[in-house]
Design a protein around this motif. Structure first.
Motif, PDB file in Angstrom:
ATOM      1  N   ALA A  28       0.752  -1.243  -0.048  1.00 23.75           N
ATOM      2  CA  ALA A  28       0.090   0.047   0.054  1.00 23.75           C
ATOM      3  C   ALA A  28       0.914   1.199   0.056  1.00 23.75           C
ATOM      4  O   ALA A  28       0.566   2.181  -0.700  1.00 23.75           O
ATOM      5  N   ALA A  29       1.922   1.344   0.821  1.00 20.12           N
ATOM      6  CA  ALA A  29       2.756   2.360   0.800  1.00 20.12           C
ATOM      7  C   ALA A  29       3.321   2.457  -0.440  1.00 20.12           C
ATOM      8  O   ALA A  29       3.354   3.751  -1.000  1.00 20.12           O
ATOM      9  N   VAL A  30       4.166   1.704  -1.004  1.00 21.49           N
ATOM     10  CA  VAL A  30       4.604   1.874  -2.469  1.00 21.49           C
ATOM     11  C   VAL A  30       3.566   2.306  -3.430  1.00 21.49           C
ATOM     12  O   VAL A  30       3.966   3.002  -4.201  1.00 21.49           O
ATOM     13  N   GLY A  54      -5.153   5.275 -15.041  1.00 13.53           N
ATOM     14  CA  GLY A  54      -5.017   3.913 -15.475  1.00 13.53           C
ATOM     15  C   GLY A  54      -4.222   3.095 -14.546  1.00 13.53           C
ATOM     16  O   GLY A  54      -4.701   1.980 -14.001  1.00 13.53           O
ATOM     17  N   PRO A  55      -2.778   3.464 -14.117  1.00 14.11           N
ATOM     18  CA  PRO A  55      -2.119   2.688 -13.246  1.00 14.11           C
ATOM     19  C   PRO A  55      -2.748   2.695 -11.855  1.00 14.11           C
ATOM     20  O   PRO A  55      -2.753   1.737 -10.808  1.00 14.11           O
ATOM     21  N   GLY A  60      -4.802  -0.285  -8.232  1.00 11.19           N
ATOM     22  CA  GLY A  60      -5.606  -0.328  -6.906  1.00 11.19           C
ATOM     23  C   GLY A  60      -6.607  -1.448  -6.754  1.00 11.19           C
ATOM     24  O   GLY A  60      -6.763  -2.064  -5.712  1.00 11.19           O
ATOM     25  N   LEU A  61      -6.945  -2.329  -8.176  1.00  9.42           N
ATOM     26  CA  LEU A  61      -7.808  -3.423  -7.896  1.00  9.42           C
ATOM     27  C   LEU A  61      -6.691  -4.391  -7.500  1.00  9.42           C
ATOM     28  O   LEU A  61      -7.113  -5.417  -6.552  1.00  9.42           O
ATOM     29  N   HIS A  66      -5.240  -8.294  -2.984  1.00  2.95           N
ATOM     30  CA  HIS A  66      -3.946  -8.513  -2.071  1.00  2.95           C
ATOM     31  C   HIS A  66      -4.626  -8.196  -0.612  1.00  2.95           C
ATOM     32  O   HIS A  66      -4.542  -9.158   0.218  1.00  2.95           O
ATOM     33  N   GLY A  67      -5.311  -7.231  -0.406  1.00  2.21           N
ATOM     34  CA  GLY A  67      -6.148  -6.998   0.924  1.00  2.21           C
ATOM     35  C   GLY A  67      -7.153  -7.788   1.383  1.00  2.21           C
ATOM     36  O   GLY A  67      -6.996  -8.529   2.448  1.00  2.21           O
ATOM     37  N   ILE A  68      -7.854  -8.352   0.426  1.00  6.10           N
ATOM     38  CA  ILE A  68      -8.798  -9.379   0.496  1.00  6.10           C
ATOM     39  C   ILE A  68      -8.204 -10.807   1.100  1.00  6.10           C
ATOM     40  O   ILE A  68      -8.614 -11.429   1.927  1.00  6.10           O
TER      41      ILE A  68
END
Length: 101
Positions: A28-30, A54-55, A60-61, A66-68
């Motif tokens: 998330a920080a990167v 776009g990025p 973000g997706l 990854h968070g899920i």
């Protein structure tokens, strides 16, 4: 019914889950740092305006997935633990068969 974990297994699992969460926080920080830089580059006219969206959405997706996987599926009572338990049982059956039990 879930089996009781030994102290060593609890320690190993806790360390593994903590490492996964630290990995997500680093990700998330990167994400924030890189996408902030990309935003400022796109605003300075390096190409078509707003190309940095776009990025932001694509990455973000990936960050959300990854968070899920870390915070929802990796909690112990979820899908991941059930799959691990099934694989453990399958491997134990194979070992028992090889041992002639």
């Amino acid at each position: 019914m879930p089996e009781r974990l030994s102290t060593e297994e609890i320690e190993r699992l806790a360390r593994k889950r903590a490492a996964a969460k630290i990995g997500w926080y680093f990700h998330a920080a990167v994400y924030v740092i890189v996408n902030t830089g990309l935003y400022f580059m796109s605003e300075q006219g390096f190409g078509i305006r707003r190309w940095s969206l776009g990025p932001v959405f694509g990455w973000g997706l990936g960050l959300a997935l990854h968070g899920i996987s870390v915070f929802i599926l990796g909690q112990g009572s979820g899908l991941r633990e059930n799959l691990v338990q099934r694989e453990r049982e399958r491997l134990q059956r194979e070992q028992d068969r090889l041992d002639g039990r």
